[in-house]
Design a protein around this motif. Structure first.
Motif, PDB file in Angstrom:
ATOM      1  N   ALA A 188       5.799 -19.717  24.031  1.00 39.72           N
ATOM      2  CA  ALA A 188       4.373 -19.390  24.164  1.00 39.72           C
ATOM      3  C   ALA A 188       3.771 -20.131  25.354  1.00 39.72           C
ATOM      4  N   LEU A 210       1.994 -18.371  28.694  1.00 44.42           N
ATOM      5  CA  LEU A 210       0.624 -18.710  29.107  1.00 44.42           C
ATOM      6  C   LEU A 210       0.615 -19.230  30.540  1.00 44.42           C
ATOM      7  N   PRO A 260      -1.989 -24.318  29.138  1.00 46.08           N
ATOM      8  CA  PRO A 260      -1.920 -24.347  27.675  1.00 46.08           C
ATOM      9  C   PRO A 260      -2.270 -25.710  27.083  1.00 46.08           C
ATOM     10  N   THR A 289      -4.806 -23.352  22.428  1.00 45.65           N
ATOM     11  CA  THR A 289      -4.477 -22.052  23.028  1.00 45.65           C
ATOM     12  C   THR A 289      -3.082 -21.609  22.605  1.00 45.65           C
ATOM     13  N   ASP A 308      -3.349 -20.375  18.950  1.00 44.91           N
ATOM     14  CA  ASP A 308      -4.032 -19.086  18.902  1.00 44.91           C
ATOM     15  C   ASP A 308      -3.125 -17.966  19.430  1.00 44.91           C
ATOM     16  N   PHE A 309      -2.414 -18.262  20.532  1.00 46.19           N
ATOM     17  CA  PHE A 309      -1.539 -17.255  21.120  1.00 46.19           C
ATOM     18  C   PHE A 309      -0.383 -16.918  20.170  1.00 46.19           C
ATOM     19  N   ARG A 350      -1.611 -14.622  17.488  1.00 46.43           N
ATOM     20  CA  ARG A 350      -1.760 -13.251  17.964  1.00 46.43           C
ATOM     21  C   ARG A 350      -0.395 -12.565  18.142  1.00 46.43           C
ATOM     22  N   LEU A 351       0.593 -13.315  18.652  1.00 47.88           N
ATOM     23  CA  LEU A 351       1.926 -12.753  18.791  1.00 47.88           C
ATOM     24  C   LEU A 351       2.489 -12.353  17.428  1.00 47.88           C
ATOM     25  N   GLN A 357       2.522 -11.064  28.194  1.00 44.02           N
ATOM     26  CA  GLN A 357       1.679 -11.590  29.294  1.00 44.02           C
ATOM     27  C   GLN A 357       0.320 -10.904  29.288  1.00 44.02           C
ATOM     28  N   LEU A 407      -1.175  -9.731  26.671  1.00 43.59           N
ATOM     29  CA  LEU A 407      -1.903 -10.306  25.548  1.00 43.59           C
ATOM     30  C   LEU A 407      -2.492 -11.666  25.925  1.00 43.59           C
ATOM     31  N   ALA A 408      -1.716 -12.449  26.671  1.00 41.09           N
ATOM     32  CA  ALA A 408      -2.197 -13.772  27.094  1.00 41.09           C
ATOM     33  C   ALA A 408      -3.392 -13.655  28.037  1.00 41.09           C
ATOM     34  N   PHE A 441      -8.897 -13.634  24.344  1.00 39.79           N
ATOM     35  CA  PHE A 441      -8.000 -14.705  23.913  1.00 39.79           C
ATOM     36  C   PHE A 441      -8.636 -16.080  24.090  1.00 39.79           C
TER      37      PHE A 441
END
Length: 362
Positions: free
Chosen positions: A319, A323, A330, A334, A337-338, A341-342, A354, A356-357, A362
């Motif tokens: 992750a 980011l 990062p 973050t 959170d990432f 979401r993943l 990427q 999504l990031a 976000f």
């Protein structure tokens, strides 16, 4: 070592298969484009489709076209009439097969071989032998065949029921090599014990002249040694791709599988979808920097692609690298959170991860 591809003939022996001549010819032309030495597409005495496939490929392929024939004169005549480049006469001489398959004596079978080969020679066609159940035949009887037919360029030994291991293959071939030129020996294995490819490599190390192989291991029961495995291992381990274009390996195999309407396991070595797909957190994190850290070969070497998957299994290291790759610095929040979401929206490939990031939400 030269390669004979037996995909077309062997795959048709799988239960429930009924390929058209067009399917077989399409598959054969694709295989021929790899640069294999020989194609063994059929058994002309078995029917018109078999004869048509042999005829067409003998006129279209650069590889030698090999037709198989029982040790019967009419079988050889059918192969000759189909315009094969080579006729491979097959018969057993093991006690087990003589008694329970043919019901004939060894001398009778040797005479049948003589008669069948004589027809091929008379017609001016190249002939060779395949000894069924050869790896369970006593050495003295194998030597009898090699001595009797010392003018043949190749005599093959078949592990007809896939019973042998690398140890016993090496033992048989080393015993033979004390008496005959091992460069006259071909091998035909089955994968019933899961060591078909290992047996081929053992035979290669012993110096045999030819191996029968099949794309994606297609063949009766659990199949034959996979051509793509032998070429890949040869290229990586022995610096020998056996005359095959490595870059064409995966694309051509895919063509053949599509032409025959077959499906293969996602976990099939070399060709399966999961063979070059990675999701485990530790793996993807390292592979973003250096793919060879958790990969046996670069898939592009054989015409394939790698896929990195990001989702629930992605770790903090992976992750963080995603980011950073899109310019985000990062921190714990973050990253957490990432990863959340993943987990919710994945699995996804690198490009989507990427994206999504970079999502402004976000």
């Amino acid at each position: 070592m030269q390669l004979t591809d037996v995909t077309i003939r062997e795959s048709a022996q799988m239960p429930g298969r009924s390929y058209t001549a067009e399917q077989r010819i399409q598959a054969g032309e694709a295989i021929d484009s790899l640069g294999v030495d020989r194609l063994q597409p059929g058994f002309p005495a078995a029917g018109e489709i078999e004869r048509e496939v042999v005829r067409e490929l003998s006129s279209r392929a650069d590889a030698e076209t090999v037709a198989i024939a029982r040790a019967l004169e009419q079988d050889v005549e059918a192969a000759v009439a189909a315009n094969a480049d080579v006729v491979e006469v097959f018969a057993p001489i093991s006690e087990l097969h003589l008694k329970h398959d043919l019901g004939k004596s060894r001398d009778e079978v040797l005479e049948m071989m003589d008669d069948a080969l004589r027809v091929g020679r008379k017609e001016g066609i190249t002939v060779q032998l395949m000894i069924l159940d050869g790896f369970r035949t006593e050495n003295e009887h194998l030597l009898q065949v090699f001595e009797r037919f010392d003018d043949l360029r190749m005599i093959g030994l078949a592990d007809t029921v896939g019973r042998r291991s690398p140890t016993s293959v090496r033992s048989t071939l080393e015993q033979l090599s004390s008496h005959v030129d091992i460069g006259r020996v071909g091998v035909h294995f089955h994968n019933d014990l899961g060591v078909g490819s290992a047996n081929v490599l053992t035979a290669y190390e012993c110096g045999v002249s030819n191996a029968d192989l099949s794309i994606a291991a297609l063949g009766e029961r659990v199949g034959n040694p996979a051509l793509e495995e032998i070429v890949a291992i040869g290229d990586l381990e022995y610096d020998d791709s056996f005359g095959v274009d490595p870059q064409r390996l995966i694309p051509v195999a895919d063509e053949v599988i599509d032409a025959l309407g077959e499906e293969i396991s996602a976990r099939k070595p070399i060709l399966g979808r999961e063979a070059t797909t990675h999701e485990a957190g530790l793996h993807t994190a390292a592979m973003l920097d250096e793919p060879s850290a958790f990969e046996p070969f670069d898939p592009s070497r054989f015409g394939g692609e790698r896929t990195l998957i990001f989702g629930e299994g992605t770790g903090r290291g992976g992750a963080r690298k995603i980011l950073e790759s899109v310019g985000i610095k990062p921190n714990k929040n973050t990253i957490d959170d990432f990863l959340k979401r993943l987990s919710e929206q994945g699995p996804m490939d690198r490009e989507d991860a990427q994206q999504l990031a970079e999502d402004k939400a976000f």
